[in-house]
Design a protein around this motif. Structure first.
Motif, PDB file in Angstrom:
ATOM      1  N   ASP A 106       0.829  -1.210   0.000  1.00 40.56           N
ATOM      2  CA  ASP A 106       0.000   0.000   0.000  1.00 40.56           C
ATOM      3  C   ASP A 106       0.862   1.258   0.000  1.00 40.56           C
ATOM      4  O   ASP A 106       0.610   2.209  -0.761  1.00 40.56           O
ATOM      5  CB  ASP A 106      -0.918   0.023   1.222  1.00 40.56           C
ATOM      6  N   TRP A 110       0.632   3.879  -3.010  1.00 41.45           N
ATOM      7  CA  TRP A 110       0.116   5.229  -2.824  1.00 41.45           C
ATOM      8  C   TRP A 110       1.174   6.272  -3.170  1.00 41.45           C
ATOM      9  O   TRP A 110       0.852   7.342  -3.702  1.00 41.45           O
ATOM     10  CB  TRP A 110      -0.386   5.401  -1.392  1.00 41.45           C
ATOM     11  N   HIS A 279      -5.371   7.860   2.975  1.00 37.95           N
ATOM     12  CA  HIS A 279      -5.683   6.841   1.980  1.00 37.95           C
ATOM     13  C   HIS A 279      -6.344   5.607   2.605  1.00 37.95           C
ATOM     14  O   HIS A 279      -7.268   5.040   2.032  1.00 37.95           O
ATOM     15  CB  HIS A 279      -4.408   6.436   1.241  1.00 37.95           C
ATOM     16  N   ARG A 283      -9.704   3.379   1.710  1.00 45.72           N
ATOM     17  CA  ARG A 283      -9.553   1.975   1.318  1.00 45.72           C
ATOM     18  C   ARG A 283     -10.444   1.052   2.142  1.00 45.72           C
ATOM     19  O   ARG A 283     -10.961   0.048   1.650  1.00 45.72           O
ATOM     20  CB  ARG A 283      -8.091   1.547   1.477  1.00 45.72           C
TER      21      ARG A 283
END
Length: 419
Positions: A106, A110, A279, A283
Motif C-alpha cells: 500500500d 500510494w 488513503h 480503502r
C-alpha cells in the motif's frame, strides 16, 4: 572457511562415491520441501488458545465493541503491547490486519499514484524510480518493487548491515526513492544491523526529499537462543537527525502466533501516519479488531510475547543446529560452500561454489527435494555469482530435515564436481 579453498583434488578422489550417493538419493523418490520459512504445525499449535478468544469478552477496556466497524489505527491494548516490544511510543503505531506485506505494498502503491507526504510529484511521474536492495535479501520485498517497474540496485551486506559507503553514494541520486531492510535476523542471512549502521541510515543526507526506508522488523523477537536482540528506535534516531519521516517501520505476529491470522503493525512519524490515514480511510473501514483483542488477551503483555518466542526457539533451535552440523560434516572437508550461523530468524544463507547454485537446485529437484530457486534472494532473481541458496529449516520434522540436508549436501558436491 572459504569457497576459494575448494579442495578439488579431494573432491575428485571421492567422485565415484558422490555420484553413487546421488543415484541412491534419486532412487528414494523423495518429496521434501525446504522452499519457504513456514512455521511447522507444532509451532502453530502453540497458539491454539487464540481460537477460543476473545469469546464473549469482545469489548476493549475502554468499551469498544470489536465486532463492529471502525478503529483505523487498531485497538489500544495490542498497540500498547507492541510499543513495549519494539521500544517505541504506542501513538506512533497502527495495528492492522494479518500481513505487513500488504501495508508495504500500500505504501509504495500510494507513493506511486499520489506521492508521499514529502514528494514533489507522484513517483509514477518520475523519469525513473530507483530502489536500494541489500543482498542477499527477502524475495517478496523485491517482487513488490519489481511489480512497479523500479530499477533495483544491489547493495552488499556486511555483518553489521548494508555497506554504508555504497549506500551514501547511491542516495546522492534524487531518483533513489527508497530502500528495503530486514534489520534484525535478516532474511536470509540472519544478520542484525549494528547501532552505528542504524544511526548512519537515520542521519545520512539524501537527494530525494521523499526517500523512505522500509524497516521490516519481521524477526524482531525471533531468537534461537535464550536472549533477545536490541530493537533500535530508528524513529527517534531519524527525528533527532532531522529526518523524522525517513522510516516506515513494520512488524507483525505472523511467525509468533498463527501465520495467516495475526496482526500487522506500521510505525512511523505523525506526518507519515497522517498521510497513511488519508488513503487508508478510503480503502477500508478498519481492521479485524476481534483478532487484535484475541491477541492482546493471549499475550497479556510483552512478557507473554517473549514467553511465546521461547517456545518457538526450543522448537527451531534443534533444527537449525542439525542443519549446521550436516553442512559442517558433509561440505566443510571440501571447502565446497560457506554459510551463515544465525542466532535468530528463519533461514540459513548458503553460498555454494560460484556458478553452481542453479545446478544444485536442479539436481535437488530431480532427487525430490524442493529448494528456493537460485537467485531468489536477489532482485529479478539474478544472482551475479550464481552461488546463493536460501535454506528454510522450520517446516519439516528433524527426521525429514536430516534426509533433505544430506541430499542437499550431495547435490552441492556433485555440482562442484561437474564444474
Amino acid at each position: 572457511m572459504s569457497i576459494d579453498a575448494l579442495n578439488t583434488q579431494k573432491l575428485q578422489e571421492h567422485a565415484d562415491e558422490i555420484r553413487q550417493q546421488y543415484e541412491d538419493l534419486k532412487a528414494r523418490n523423495l518429496n521434501l520441501d525446504l522452499t519457504r520459512g513456514k512455521p511447522s504445525s507444532e509451532q502453530l499449535d502453540f497458539s491454539n488458545d487464540l481460537l477460543s478468544l476473545p469469546g464473549q469478552n469482545y469489548r476493549t477496556e475502554s468499551g469498544v465493541d470489536t465486532r463492529n466497524y471502525g478503529g483505523l489505527v487498531g485497538i489500544e491494548e495490542i498497540r500498547n503491547i507492541w510499543a513495549q516490544v519494539l521500544g517505541i511510543p504506542a501513538g506512533n503505531i497502527v495495528a492492522g490486519d494479518a500481513s505487513s506485506l500488504n501495508i508495504m505494498f500500500d505504501l509504495i502503491s500510494w507513493s506511486y499514484i499520489w506521492g508521499n507526504n514529502d514528494s514533489e510529484r507522484p513517483w509514477s511521474q518520475e523519469e525513473k524510480v530507483k530502489w536500494l536492495c541489500p543482498v542477499p535479501g527477502y524475495d517478496r520485498h523485491f517482487s513488490i518493487t519489481e511489480h512497479f517497474g523500479f530499477e533495483m540496485i544491489n547493495v552488499p551486506l556486511t555483518d553489521q548491515g548494508p555497506d554504508m559507503n555504497v549506500v551514501r553514494e547511491l542516495v546522492k541520486d534524487p531518483q533513489v526513492k527508497g530502500m528495503w531492510t530486514v534489520p534484525v535476523f535478516g532474511n536470509p542471512t540472519g544478520i542484525t544491523f549494528s547501532e552505528e549502521v542504524c544511526r548512519e541510515l537515520a542521519s545520512m543526507e539524501t537527494a530525494a526529499p521523499d526517500f523512505r526506508i522500509i524497516w521490516d522488523n519481521a524477526y524482531a523477537v525471533h531468537t534461537l537462543t535464550d536472549s533477545f536482540p536490541v530493537v533500535h528506535d530508528v524513529l527517534s534516531m531519524g527525528a533527532e537527525a532531522g529526518h523524522p519521516n525517513r522510516f516506515w517501520f513494520m512488524s507483525s505476529t505472523s511467525k509468533i502466533t498463527l501465520a495467516g491470522a495475526g496482526v500487522a503493525f506500521f510505525a512511523s512519524s505523525k506526518q507519515n501516519l497522517d498521510w497513511y490515514a488519508e488513503h487508508a480511510n478510503i480503502r477500508g473501514i478498519g481492521p479485524n479488531k476481534v483478532s487484535q483483542l484475541a491477541h492482546a488477551q493471549f499475550f497479556g503483555g510483552p512478557e507473554g510475547v517473549y514467553e511465546q518466542m521461547r517456545k518457538h526457539a526450543d522448537n527451531l533451535a534443534p533444527k537449525f543446529n542439525r542443519v549446521l552440523e550436516i553442512l559442517n560434516e558433509r561440505l566443510a572437508p571440501f571447502g565446497a560452500a560457506e554459510w551463515t550461523q544465525p542466532k535468530g530468524g528463519y533461514f540459513i544463507s548458503v553460498n555454494v561454489s560460484p556458478g553452481t547454485a542453479s545446478r544444485v537446485v536442479e539436481l535437488a529437484k530431480q532427487a525430490g527435494i524442493a529448494l528456493t530457486g537460485a537467485g531468489s534472494s536477489f532482485p529479478l532473481k539474478q544472482d551475479p555469482k550464481n552461488e546463493n541458496i536460501r535454506l528454510a529449516p522450520s517446516l519439516p520434522p528433524v527426521s525429514e530435515l536430516e534426509v533433505a540436508m544430506h541430499g542437499f549436501a550431495t547435490c552441492v558436491l556433485l555440482a562442484a564436481l561437474e564444474a
